[in-house]
Design a protein around this motif. Sequence first.
Motif, PDB file in Angstrom:
ATOM      1  N   HIS A 164       0.837  -1.224  -0.135  1.00 19.03           N
ATOM      2  CA  HIS A 164      -0.074  -0.057  -0.105  1.00 19.03           C
ATOM      3  C   HIS A 164       0.987   1.131   0.091  1.00 19.03           C
ATOM      4  O   HIS A 164       2.023   1.210   0.430  1.00 19.03           O
ATOM      5  CB  HIS A 164      -0.943   0.111   1.199  1.00 19.03           C
ATOM      6  N   PRO A 165       0.317   2.291  -0.556  1.00 18.45           N
ATOM      7  CA  PRO A 165       1.006   3.672  -0.709  1.00 18.45           C
ATOM      8  C   PRO A 165       1.215   4.512   0.502  1.00 18.45           C
ATOM      9  O   PRO A 165       0.226   4.645   1.399  1.00 18.45           O
ATOM     10  CB  PRO A 165       0.643   4.133  -1.656  1.00 18.45           C
ATOM     11  N   HIS A 166       2.113   5.284   0.567  1.00 19.19           N
ATOM     12  CA  HIS A 166       2.286   6.577   1.579  1.00 19.19           C
ATOM     13  C   HIS A 166       3.154   7.397   1.047  1.00 19.19           C
ATOM     14  O   HIS A 166       3.721   7.419   0.116  1.00 19.19           O
ATOM     15  CB  HIS A 166       3.055   6.109   2.817  1.00 19.19           C
ATOM     16  N   GLY A 203       7.976  10.548   1.886  1.00 16.18           N
ATOM     17  CA  GLY A 203       8.622  11.568   0.725  1.00 16.18           C
ATOM     18  C   GLY A 203       7.351  11.816  -0.374  1.00 16.18           C
ATOM     19  O   GLY A 203       6.263  11.719  -0.146  1.00 16.18           O
ATOM     20  N   SER A 204       8.015  11.792  -1.595  1.00 13.23           N
ATOM     21  CA  SER A 204       7.205  11.940  -3.021  1.00 13.23           C
ATOM     22  C   SER A 204       6.330  10.673  -2.851  1.00 13.23           C
ATOM     23  O   SER A 204       5.676  10.853  -3.762  1.00 13.23           O
ATOM     24  CB  SER A 204       8.163  12.115  -3.908  1.00 13.23           C
ATOM     25  N   GLY A 205       6.571   9.537  -2.365  1.00 14.75           N
ATOM     26  CA  GLY A 205       5.751   8.529  -2.582  1.00 14.75           C
ATOM     27  C   GLY A 205       6.534   7.246  -2.328  1.00 14.75           C
ATOM     28  O   GLY A 205       7.622   6.954  -2.905  1.00 14.75           O
ATOM     29  N   ILE A 206       6.085   6.300  -1.755  1.00 13.71           N
ATOM     30  CA  ILE A 206       6.584   5.044  -1.334  1.00 13.71           C
ATOM     31  C   ILE A 206       5.451   3.687  -1.327  1.00 13.71           C
ATOM     32  O   ILE A 206       4.408   4.102  -0.713  1.00 13.71           O
ATOM     33  CB  ILE A 206       7.540   4.922  -0.640  1.00 13.71           C
ATOM     34  N   THR A 207       5.567   2.603  -1.831  1.00 10.41           N
ATOM     35  CA  THR A 207       4.844   1.463  -1.565  1.00 10.41           C
ATOM     36  C   THR A 207       5.282   0.603  -0.867  1.00 10.41           C
ATOM     37  O   THR A 207       6.532   0.180  -1.084  1.00 10.41           O
ATOM     38  CB  THR A 207       4.213   0.728  -2.824  1.00 10.41           C
ATOM     39  N   HIS A 208       4.647  -0.072   0.230  1.00 10.14           N
ATOM     40  CA  HIS A 208       5.392  -0.942   1.091  1.00 10.14           C
ATOM     41  C   HIS A 208       4.230  -2.159   1.688  1.00 10.14           C
ATOM     42  O   HIS A 208       3.218  -1.758   1.692  1.00 10.14           O
ATOM     43  CB  HIS A 208       6.206  -0.389   2.189  1.00 10.14           C
ATOM     44  N   SER A 209       5.055  -3.214   2.095  1.00  8.11           N
ATOM     45  CA  SER A 209       4.388  -4.249   2.884  1.00  8.11           C
ATOM     46  C   SER A 209       4.900  -4.393   4.046  1.00  8.11           C
ATOM     47  O   SER A 209       6.086  -4.353   4.197  1.00  8.11           O
ATOM     48  CB  SER A 209       4.033  -5.421   1.873  1.00  8.11           C
ATOM     49  N   GLU A 210       4.110  -4.809   5.117  1.00  5.21           N
ATOM     50  CA  GLU A 210       4.762  -5.124   6.614  1.00  5.21           C
ATOM     51  C   GLU A 210       4.005  -6.567   6.963  1.00  5.21           C
ATOM     52  O   GLU A 210       2.729  -6.551   6.879  1.00  5.21           O
ATOM     53  CB  GLU A 210       4.325  -3.878   7.543  1.00  5.21           C
ATOM     54  N   PHE A 211       4.848  -7.525   7.274  1.00  3.32           N
ATOM     55  CA  PHE A 211       4.191  -8.779   7.489  1.00  3.32           C
ATOM     56  C   PHE A 211       4.958  -9.447   8.799  1.00  3.32           C
ATOM     57  O   PHE A 211       5.900  -9.276   9.107  1.00  3.32           O
ATOM     58  CB  PHE A 211       4.328  -9.790   6.493  1.00  3.32           C
ATOM     59  N   ASN A 212       4.010 -10.020   9.769  1.00  4.38           N
ATOM     60  CA  ASN A 212       4.464 -10.629  10.859  1.00  4.38           C
ATOM     61  C   ASN A 212       4.482 -12.202  10.207  1.00  4.38           C
ATOM     62  O   ASN A 212       3.832 -12.974  10.199  1.00  4.38           O
ATOM     63  CB  ASN A 212       3.349 -10.733  11.823  1.00  4.38           C
TER      64      ASN A 212
END
Length: 233
Positions: free
Chosen positions: A57-59, A96-105
């Motif tokens: 998902h993006p931030h 910043g200008s935009g990044i997509t990441h995932s976070e998993f356990n």
Amino acid sequence: MIERRPFDSLGGADHGWLKAKHHFSFAGYHDPKRMGWGALRVWNDDTIAAQSGFPPHPHADMEIITYVREGAISHRDSLGNAGRTAAGDVQVMSAGSGITHSEFNLEPGTTRIFQIWIIPDQQGRPPSWGERSFPVGDRSGHFVALASGFSEDTDALPLRTDARVLGATLKAGETAEYSMAPGRYGYLVPAKGSIELNGVKLDARDGAAIRDEALLRVTALEDAELVLVDTAP
């Protein structure tokens, strides 16, 4: 001024795999009196089931600090970064200008984190990500900067905002102090244990919104682990 915000008073959501509590308005929880505290915008208390997590998902334009309280969180992003941040350690994503990441356990047991969002001083800068180990013994009995926008905090993860995120561990009966500059806003949460903050009792995972307090004096009523944000208005 110290306003105690009991854990049971926080907003939240139960998604099955994710049980979330929100110190400030977030997603489906909206409280016009809790929209942020200074530049601090989000403080989520997340419990993530084993083998589950947040898909990509993006931030953008937000400093996102993840403090792992139990277990570990595994990160991947559109810059090609990948890492596993374990209990007691910290990661920072400058969206910043935009990044997509995932976070998993990806662990066999439950992971518990604080995720803290702070508004950056500037928008549109290139995104970045980093993590760092902070041995618990190094912050025993005093506050240590974990992430910071201040150049003097050389051992902290860098933030692009006029703020610092600090951690401390105290044995029962120990006291730690932290000085607040005039006009600053503070927000403190005991990850574990009960404490007394300038005469105000806080239980584990309660929040304390702090303003116009020159000196914070924290005494542990039982063994405690603390996270404090010091930010601009």
